[in-house]
Write an enzyme that holds these catalytic residues in place. Structure first.
Site, mmCIF file in Angstrom:
data_model
loop_
_atom_site.group_PDB
_atom_site.id
_atom_site.type_symbol
_atom_site.label_atom_id
_atom_site.label_comp_id
_atom_site.label_asym_id
_atom_site.label_seq_id
_atom_site.Cartn_x
_atom_site.Cartn_y
_atom_site.Cartn_z
ATOM 1 N N ARG A 248 0.970 -1.203 0.078
ATOM 2 C CA ARG A 248 -0.050 0.120 0.045
ATOM 3 C C ARG A 248 0.857 1.270 -0.144
ATOM 4 N NH1 ARG A 248 1.190 1.967 4.222
ATOM 5 N NH2 ARG A 248 0.253 3.664 3.476
ATOM 6 N N GLY A 249 0.368 2.218 -0.130
ATOM 7 C CA GLY A 249 1.003 3.651 -0.438
ATOM 8 C C GLY A 249 1.182 3.869 -1.842
ATOM 9 N N CYS B 158 -2.010 10.094 7.832
ATOM 10 C CA CYS B 158 -1.857 8.525 7.020
ATOM 11 C C CYS B 158 -0.712 8.071 7.029
ATOM 12 C CB CYS B 158 -2.347 8.715 5.606
ATOM 13 S SG CYS B 158 -2.536 7.246 4.908
ATOM 14 N N ASP C 223 -1.654 10.770 -3.577
ATOM 15 C CA ASP C 223 -2.102 9.557 -4.424
ATOM 16 C C ASP C 223 -1.975 10.101 -5.839
ATOM 17 O OD1 ASP C 223 -3.180 8.352 -1.678
ATOM 18 O OD2 ASP C 223 -2.817 6.849 -2.940
ATOM 19 N N ASN D 237 -5.674 12.381 -1.855
ATOM 20 C CA ASN D 237 -5.021 11.473 -0.819
ATOM 21 C C ASN D 237 -5.877 10.865 -0.063
ATOM 22 O OD1 ASN D 237 -2.166 11.027 0.011
ATOM 23 N ND2 ASN D 237 -2.826 12.238 1.826
ATOM 24 N N LYS D 238 -5.292 10.203 1.032
ATOM 25 C CA LYS D 238 -6.009 9.404 2.212
ATOM 26 C C LYS D 238 -7.168 10.246 2.483
ATOM 27 C CE LYS D 238 -5.890 6.083 3.120
ATOM 28 N NZ LYS D 238 -6.752 4.916 2.582
ATOM 29 N N LYS E 55 3.289 10.808 -9.579
ATOM 30 C CA LYS E 55 1.975 11.246 -8.748
ATOM 31 C C LYS E 55 1.030 12.058 -9.799
ATOM 32 C CE LYS E 55 2.859 8.712 -5.257
ATOM 33 N NZ LYS E 55 3.185 9.391 -3.801
HETATM 34 C C1 RUB Z 1 -2.203 5.792 1.300
HETATM 35 C C2 RUB Z 1 -2.128 7.297 1.385
HETATM 36 C C3 RUB Z 1 -0.727 7.901 1.136
HETATM 37 C C4 RUB Z 1 -0.451 8.190 -0.521
HETATM 38 C C5 RUB Z 1 1.164 8.602 -0.381
HETATM 39 O O1 RUB Z 1 -3.293 5.145 1.197
HETATM 40 O O2 RUB Z 1 -2.991 7.989 1.134
HETATM 41 O O3 RUB Z 1 -0.719 9.134 1.682
HETATM 42 O O4 RUB Z 1 -0.635 6.965 -0.806
HETATM 43 O O5 RUB Z 1 2.042 7.524 0.027
HETATM 44 P P1 RUB Z 1 -3.413 3.636 1.557
HETATM 45 P P2 RUB Z 1 3.525 7.482 -0.517
HETATM 46 O O6 RUB Z 1 -2.820 3.409 2.819
HETATM 47 O O7 RUB Z 1 -5.127 3.372 1.294
HETATM 48 O O8 RUB Z 1 -2.749 2.956 0.276
HETATM 49 O O9 RUB Z 1 4.112 8.841 -0.417
HETATM 50 O O10 RUB Z 1 3.970 6.185 0.060
HETATM 51 O O11 RUB Z 1 3.289 7.152 -2.169
#
Ligand code: RUB
Length: 316
Positions: free
Chosen positions: A30-31, A134, A205, A215-216, A241
Protein backbone atom coordinates in the site's frame (compact mmCIF):
# COMPACT_ATOMS: atom_id res chain seq x y z
CA UNK A 1 20.79 3.90 -7.66
CA UNK A 2 19.60 0.32 -7.26
CA UNK A 3 22.66 -1.96 -7.39
CA UNK A 4 22.75 -4.86 -9.93
CA UNK A 5 22.51 -7.52 -7.26
CA UNK A 6 19.66 -5.78 -5.51
CA UNK A 7 17.76 -5.40 -8.76
CA UNK A 8 18.24 -9.09 -9.61
CA UNK A 9 17.03 -10.08 -6.16
CA UNK A 10 14.05 -7.80 -6.37
CA UNK A 11 13.14 -9.15 -9.78
CA UNK A 12 13.35 -12.68 -8.46
CA UNK A 13 11.00 -11.79 -5.61
CA UNK A 14 8.57 -9.81 -7.79
CA UNK A 15 4.98 -11.03 -7.67
CA UNK A 16 3.05 -12.26 -10.71
CA UNK A 17 0.53 -9.65 -11.95
CA UNK A 18 -2.38 -11.55 -10.42
CA UNK A 19 -0.57 -11.83 -7.09
CA UNK A 20 0.65 -8.22 -7.22
CA UNK A 21 -2.92 -7.07 -7.92
CA UNK A 22 -4.19 -9.15 -5.00
CA UNK A 23 -1.54 -7.70 -2.65
CA UNK A 24 -2.46 -4.18 -3.76
CA UNK A 25 -6.22 -4.79 -3.39
CA UNK A 26 -5.81 -6.26 0.09
CA UNK A 27 -3.38 -3.46 1.03
CA UNK A 28 -0.51 -5.79 1.86
CA UNK A 29 1.28 -3.51 -0.59
CA UNK A 30 0.00 0.00 0.00
CA UNK A 31 0.94 3.65 -0.42
CA UNK A 32 0.97 5.03 -3.95
CA UNK A 33 4.74 4.98 -4.53
CA UNK A 34 5.13 1.35 -3.49
CA UNK A 35 2.08 0.32 -5.49
CA UNK A 36 3.65 1.86 -8.62
CA UNK A 37 7.01 0.21 -8.07
CA UNK A 38 5.48 -3.19 -7.41
CA UNK A 39 3.51 -2.93 -10.68
CA UNK A 40 6.69 -2.10 -12.64
CA UNK A 41 8.52 -5.02 -11.02
CA UNK A 42 5.66 -7.37 -11.77
CA UNK A 43 5.73 -6.38 -15.46
CA UNK A 44 9.50 -6.99 -15.51
CA UNK A 45 8.85 -10.45 -14.10
CA UNK A 46 6.34 -11.16 -16.90
CA UNK A 47 8.90 -9.98 -19.48
CA UNK A 48 11.55 -12.23 -17.96
CA UNK A 49 9.36 -15.31 -17.93
CA UNK A 50 7.54 -14.85 -21.26
CA UNK A 51 8.73 -16.12 -24.63
CA UNK A 52 9.44 -13.73 -27.46
CA UNK A 53 6.22 -14.95 -29.09
CA UNK A 54 3.79 -14.35 -26.25
CA UNK A 55 5.43 -11.47 -24.36
CA UNK A 56 3.45 -8.65 -25.99
CA UNK A 57 0.07 -10.27 -25.31
CA UNK A 58 0.95 -11.27 -21.76
CA UNK A 59 2.32 -7.84 -20.91
CA UNK A 60 -0.74 -6.08 -22.17
CA UNK A 61 -3.04 -8.38 -20.13
CA UNK A 62 -0.80 -7.96 -17.07
CA UNK A 63 -0.94 -4.17 -17.44
CA UNK A 64 -4.73 -4.23 -17.38
CA UNK A 65 -4.86 -6.55 -14.39
CA UNK A 66 -2.52 -4.28 -12.42
CA UNK A 67 -4.24 -1.01 -13.32
CA UNK A 68 -7.59 -2.46 -12.18
CA UNK A 69 -6.23 -3.34 -8.72
CA UNK A 70 -6.90 0.05 -7.05
CA UNK A 71 -8.50 3.06 -8.70
CA UNK A 72 -7.24 6.22 -6.99
CA UNK A 73 -3.43 6.22 -7.03
CA UNK A 74 -2.32 7.38 -10.48
CA UNK A 75 1.21 6.09 -9.89
CA UNK A 76 -0.15 2.59 -10.56
CA UNK A 77 -1.42 3.53 -14.03
CA UNK A 78 1.66 5.65 -14.73
CA UNK A 79 4.00 2.81 -13.72
CA UNK A 80 2.27 0.41 -16.10
CA UNK A 81 2.14 2.88 -18.97
CA UNK A 82 5.71 4.15 -18.54
CA UNK A 83 7.00 0.55 -18.35
CA UNK A 84 5.11 -0.46 -21.51
CA UNK A 85 5.58 2.83 -23.38
CA UNK A 86 7.12 3.01 -26.88
CA UNK A 87 8.16 -0.64 -26.98
CA UNK A 88 10.12 -1.93 -29.98
CA UNK A 89 8.15 -3.52 -32.85
CA UNK A 90 10.74 -6.28 -32.92
CA UNK A 91 9.53 -9.11 -30.62
CA UNK A 92 13.11 -10.23 -29.96
CA UNK A 93 13.95 -6.88 -28.33
CA UNK A 94 10.68 -6.37 -26.48
CA UNK A 95 11.36 -8.29 -23.27
CA UNK A 96 14.71 -6.65 -22.53
CA UNK A 97 13.16 -3.25 -23.25
CA UNK A 98 10.40 -3.84 -20.68
CA UNK A 99 12.86 -4.97 -18.01
CA UNK A 100 14.97 -1.88 -18.69
CA UNK A 101 11.97 0.43 -18.48
CA UNK A 102 10.71 -1.19 -15.26
CA UNK A 103 14.11 -0.76 -13.71
CA UNK A 104 14.26 2.88 -14.76
CA UNK A 105 10.81 3.46 -13.24
CA UNK A 106 11.79 1.92 -9.90
CA UNK A 107 15.13 3.73 -9.76
CA UNK A 108 13.57 7.05 -10.73
CA UNK A 109 10.89 6.64 -8.07
CA UNK A 110 13.42 5.89 -5.33
CA UNK A 111 15.75 8.67 -6.41
CA UNK A 112 12.76 11.05 -6.46
CA UNK A 113 11.86 10.09 -2.88
CA UNK A 114 15.40 10.89 -1.70
CA UNK A 115 15.53 14.18 -3.60
CA UNK A 116 12.11 15.25 -2.29
CA UNK A 117 13.20 14.40 1.26
CA UNK A 118 16.21 16.69 0.87
CA UNK A 119 14.10 19.48 -0.59
CA UNK A 120 11.40 19.15 2.06
CA UNK A 121 13.95 19.25 4.87
CA UNK A 122 14.86 22.74 3.66
CA UNK A 123 11.20 23.78 4.00
CA UNK A 124 10.80 22.60 7.61
CA UNK A 125 12.15 25.04 10.20
CA UNK A 126 14.59 24.03 12.94
CA UNK A 127 12.60 23.70 16.15
CA UNK A 128 9.46 23.33 14.06
CA UNK A 129 6.32 21.29 14.61
CA UNK A 130 4.84 19.25 11.77
CA UNK A 131 1.53 17.44 11.41
CA UNK A 132 1.14 14.55 8.97
CA UNK A 133 -1.77 12.35 7.95
CA UNK A 134 -1.93 8.65 7.05
CA UNK A 135 1.26 6.81 6.13
CA UNK A 136 3.09 8.26 3.17
CA UNK A 137 6.53 6.75 2.55
CA UNK A 138 7.54 10.07 1.03
CA UNK A 139 6.32 12.14 3.98
CA UNK A 140 8.15 9.82 6.38
CA UNK A 141 11.34 10.10 4.28
CA UNK A 142 10.99 13.91 4.44
CA UNK A 143 10.60 13.95 8.23
CA UNK A 144 13.45 11.50 8.82
CA UNK A 145 15.72 13.50 6.48
CA UNK A 146 14.85 16.71 8.36
CA UNK A 147 15.69 15.03 11.67
CA UNK A 148 18.96 13.63 10.26
CA UNK A 149 19.93 17.05 8.94
CA UNK A 150 20.29 18.05 12.59
CA UNK A 151 17.07 20.05 12.88
CA UNK A 152 15.04 19.45 15.99
CA UNK A 153 11.43 18.78 15.02
CA UNK A 154 8.26 17.52 16.65
CA UNK A 155 5.74 15.56 14.63
CA UNK A 156 2.03 14.91 15.26
CA UNK A 157 0.53 12.05 13.27
CA UNK A 158 -3.13 11.14 13.25
CA UNK A 159 -4.35 7.57 13.48
CA UNK A 160 -6.06 7.51 10.08
CA UNK A 161 -9.13 5.37 10.49
CA UNK A 162 -10.14 2.79 9.48
CA UNK A 163 -6.77 1.24 8.60
CA UNK A 164 -4.65 2.97 11.28
CA UNK A 165 -1.85 3.92 8.88
CA UNK A 166 -0.81 6.49 11.52
CA UNK A 167 0.55 3.58 13.55
CA UNK A 168 3.00 2.79 10.72
CA UNK A 169 4.02 6.45 10.47
CA UNK A 170 4.58 6.85 14.20
CA UNK A 171 6.45 3.56 14.52
CA UNK A 172 8.81 4.43 11.66
CA UNK A 173 9.42 7.94 12.96
CA UNK A 174 10.03 6.74 16.52
CA UNK A 175 12.48 4.11 15.24
CA UNK A 176 14.34 6.88 13.42
CA UNK A 177 14.55 8.89 16.66
CA UNK A 178 12.02 11.55 15.68
CA UNK A 179 9.94 13.12 18.46
CA UNK A 180 6.49 11.90 17.41
CA UNK A 181 3.03 11.97 18.99
CA UNK A 182 -0.01 9.97 17.89
CA UNK A 183 -3.41 11.71 17.93
CA UNK A 184 -6.94 10.70 16.93
CA UNK A 185 -8.09 11.99 13.56
CA UNK A 186 -10.63 14.37 15.05
CA UNK A 187 -7.93 16.06 17.19
CA UNK A 188 -6.02 17.30 14.13
CA UNK A 189 -7.55 20.79 13.94
CA UNK A 190 -7.18 21.37 17.65
CA UNK A 191 -3.56 20.19 17.63
CA UNK A 192 -2.75 22.43 14.65
CA UNK A 193 -3.79 25.39 16.78
CA UNK A 194 -2.82 24.27 20.28
CA UNK A 195 0.67 23.07 19.37
CA UNK A 196 1.31 25.96 16.96
CA UNK A 197 2.09 23.59 14.11
CA UNK A 198 4.42 25.24 11.57
CA UNK A 199 3.69 23.08 8.57
CA UNK A 200 1.54 20.16 7.43
CA UNK A 201 3.27 17.55 5.25
CA UNK A 202 1.35 14.81 3.45
CA UNK A 203 1.92 12.47 0.55
CA UNK A 204 -0.17 12.18 -2.61
CA UNK A 205 -2.06 9.51 -4.46
CA UNK A 206 -2.81 11.71 -7.44
CA UNK A 207 -2.30 15.35 -8.43
CA UNK A 208 -4.57 16.53 -11.21
CA UNK A 209 -4.14 19.20 -13.88
CA UNK A 210 -6.35 21.64 -11.97
CA UNK A 211 -3.91 21.50 -9.05
CA UNK A 212 -6.05 19.34 -6.75
CA UNK A 213 -4.66 16.67 -4.47
CA UNK A 214 -6.21 13.21 -4.07
CA UNK A 215 -4.96 11.52 -0.92
CA UNK A 216 -6.15 9.47 2.07
CA UNK A 217 -9.58 10.47 3.32
CA UNK A 218 -9.21 13.13 5.99
CA UNK A 219 -6.53 15.03 4.09
CA UNK A 220 -9.12 17.60 3.05
CA UNK A 221 -10.19 18.24 6.66
CA UNK A 222 -6.56 18.70 7.73
CA UNK A 223 -5.95 21.07 4.81
CA UNK A 224 -9.05 23.10 5.66
CA UNK A 225 -7.85 23.32 9.25
CA UNK A 226 -4.39 24.40 8.14
CA UNK A 227 -5.85 27.05 5.83
CA UNK A 228 -8.03 28.45 8.61
CA UNK A 229 -4.91 28.91 10.75
CA UNK A 230 -2.62 30.09 7.94
CA UNK A 231 -0.38 27.05 8.24
CA UNK A 232 1.44 26.00 5.04
CA UNK A 233 0.24 22.71 3.57
CA UNK A 234 3.04 20.95 1.67
CA UNK A 235 2.68 17.77 -0.39
CA UNK A 236 5.56 15.39 -1.04
CA UNK A 237 4.82 14.10 -4.54
CA UNK A 238 7.16 12.49 -7.05
CA UNK A 239 6.25 13.35 -10.63
CA UNK A 240 4.75 9.86 -11.09
CA UNK A 241 1.90 11.09 -8.89
CA UNK A 242 0.79 13.67 -11.44
CA UNK A 243 -2.06 12.60 -13.70
CA UNK A 244 -1.66 13.08 -17.45
CA UNK A 245 -5.15 11.54 -17.82
CA UNK A 246 -6.65 14.56 -16.10
CA UNK A 247 -5.53 16.61 -19.12
CA UNK A 248 -8.18 14.64 -21.05
CA UNK A 249 -10.76 15.15 -18.31
CA UNK A 250 -10.31 11.78 -16.57
CA UNK A 251 -10.22 12.46 -12.85
CA UNK A 252 -9.48 9.84 -10.17
CA UNK A 253 -12.22 7.61 -8.94
CA UNK A 254 -12.49 7.77 -5.15
CA UNK A 255 -12.19 4.19 -3.92
CA UNK A 256 -14.93 3.04 -1.59
CA UNK A 257 -14.02 -0.04 0.41
CA UNK A 258 -15.87 -2.64 2.44
CA UNK A 259 -18.05 -1.13 5.26
CA UNK A 260 -16.75 -3.91 7.50
CA UNK A 261 -13.45 -1.96 7.72
CA UNK A 262 -15.33 0.85 9.50
CA UNK A 263 -17.32 -1.39 11.83
CA UNK A 264 -14.25 -3.46 12.78
CA UNK A 265 -16.32 -6.34 14.12
CA UNK A 266 -19.00 -4.23 15.85
CA UNK A 267 -22.61 -4.93 14.88
CA UNK A 268 -25.07 -2.01 14.87
CA UNK A 269 -28.40 -3.22 13.46
CA UNK A 270 -30.19 -0.91 11.02
CA UNK A 271 -27.17 1.31 10.34
CA UNK A 272 -25.76 2.04 6.93
CA UNK A 273 -22.01 2.48 6.62
CA UNK A 274 -19.97 4.27 3.97
CA UNK A 275 -16.22 3.86 3.59
CA UNK A 276 -14.72 6.26 1.02
CA UNK A 277 -10.97 5.98 1.54
CA UNK A 278 -9.59 8.97 -0.35
CA UNK A 279 -10.67 12.57 -0.79
CA UNK A 280 -10.00 15.59 -2.97
CA UNK A 281 -8.26 18.62 -1.52
CA UNK A 282 -8.92 21.75 -3.56
CA UNK A 283 -5.93 23.59 -5.11
CA UNK A 284 -6.62 26.66 -2.95
CA UNK A 285 -5.80 24.60 0.16
CA UNK A 286 -2.42 23.33 -1.10
CA UNK A 287 0.57 25.64 -0.65
CA UNK A 288 2.84 23.67 -3.00
CA UNK A 289 3.80 20.22 -4.20
CA UNK A 290 7.41 19.34 -3.47
CA UNK A 291 8.62 17.21 -6.39
CA UNK A 292 12.04 15.84 -7.30
CA UNK A 293 12.25 18.66 -9.82
CA UNK A 294 11.43 21.39 -7.33
CA UNK A 295 8.32 23.01 -5.89
CA UNK A 296 5.24 23.15 -8.10
CA UNK A 297 2.40 25.54 -7.28
CA UNK A 298 -1.14 24.21 -7.76
CA UNK A 299 -1.63 26.76 -10.55
CA UNK A 300 1.39 25.29 -12.39
CA UNK A 301 0.42 21.62 -12.32
CA UNK A 302 -1.08 21.56 -15.81
CA UNK A 303 2.16 22.93 -17.30
CA UNK A 304 4.22 20.51 -15.21
CA UNK A 305 2.16 17.53 -16.40
CA UNK A 306 2.33 18.63 -20.08
CA UNK A 307 6.12 18.98 -19.87
CA UNK A 308 6.60 15.73 -17.99
CA UNK A 309 4.42 13.34 -20.03
CA UNK A 310 4.67 12.88 -23.80
CA UNK A 311 2.10 11.80 -26.37
CA UNK A 312 0.87 8.77 -24.36
CA UNK A 313 0.06 6.85 -27.51
CA UNK A 314 -1.38 3.39 -26.74
CA UNK A 315 -1.52 4.06 -22.99
CA UNK A 316 -4.11 2.22 -20.89
C1 RUB B 1 -2.04 5.82 1.42
C2 RUB B 1 -2.05 7.30 1.20
C3 RUB B 1 -0.72 7.97 1.11
C4 RUB B 1 -0.35 8.10 -0.38
C5 RUB B 1 1.09 8.55 -0.55
O1 RUB B 1 -3.31 5.24 1.31
O2 RUB B 1 -3.06 7.92 0.99
O3 RUB B 1 -0.77 9.25 1.66
O4 RUB B 1 -0.53 6.87 -1.05
O5 RUB B 1 1.96 7.55 -0.06
P1 RUB B 1 -3.45 3.66 1.45
P2 RUB B 1 3.47 7.44 -0.64
O6 RUB B 1 -2.89 3.29 2.77
O7 RUB B 1 -4.92 3.40 1.31
O8 RUB B 1 -2.67 3.05 0.30
O9 RUB B 1 4.12 8.73 -0.30
O10 RUB B 1 4.03 6.26 0.09
O11 RUB B 1 3.35 7.22 -2.10
Amino acid sequence: MVQDQTWAERLQKAASPEEAARLIRTMEVRGAAKIGRSAALSLARVAESASDDDARKRLSAAGRTLVAARPTAVSLRNAVNLTLDGLPEDDARLRAAVVGRARRYVEASEAARDRIAERMSEEIPDGGTVLTHCHSSLAVACLVATHRSGKKIRVFADETRPWWQGHITTRLLAEAGVDVTLIVDSAAHLILEMEEVDVVVTGADTVTADGALYNKVGTRAVALGAKSLDIPFLVAAESHKFSPYSLDGTYPQIEERDPAEVLSGVEIPGVQVRNPVFDRTAPALVSRFITEEGPVAPADTERFIRERFGTREGWI
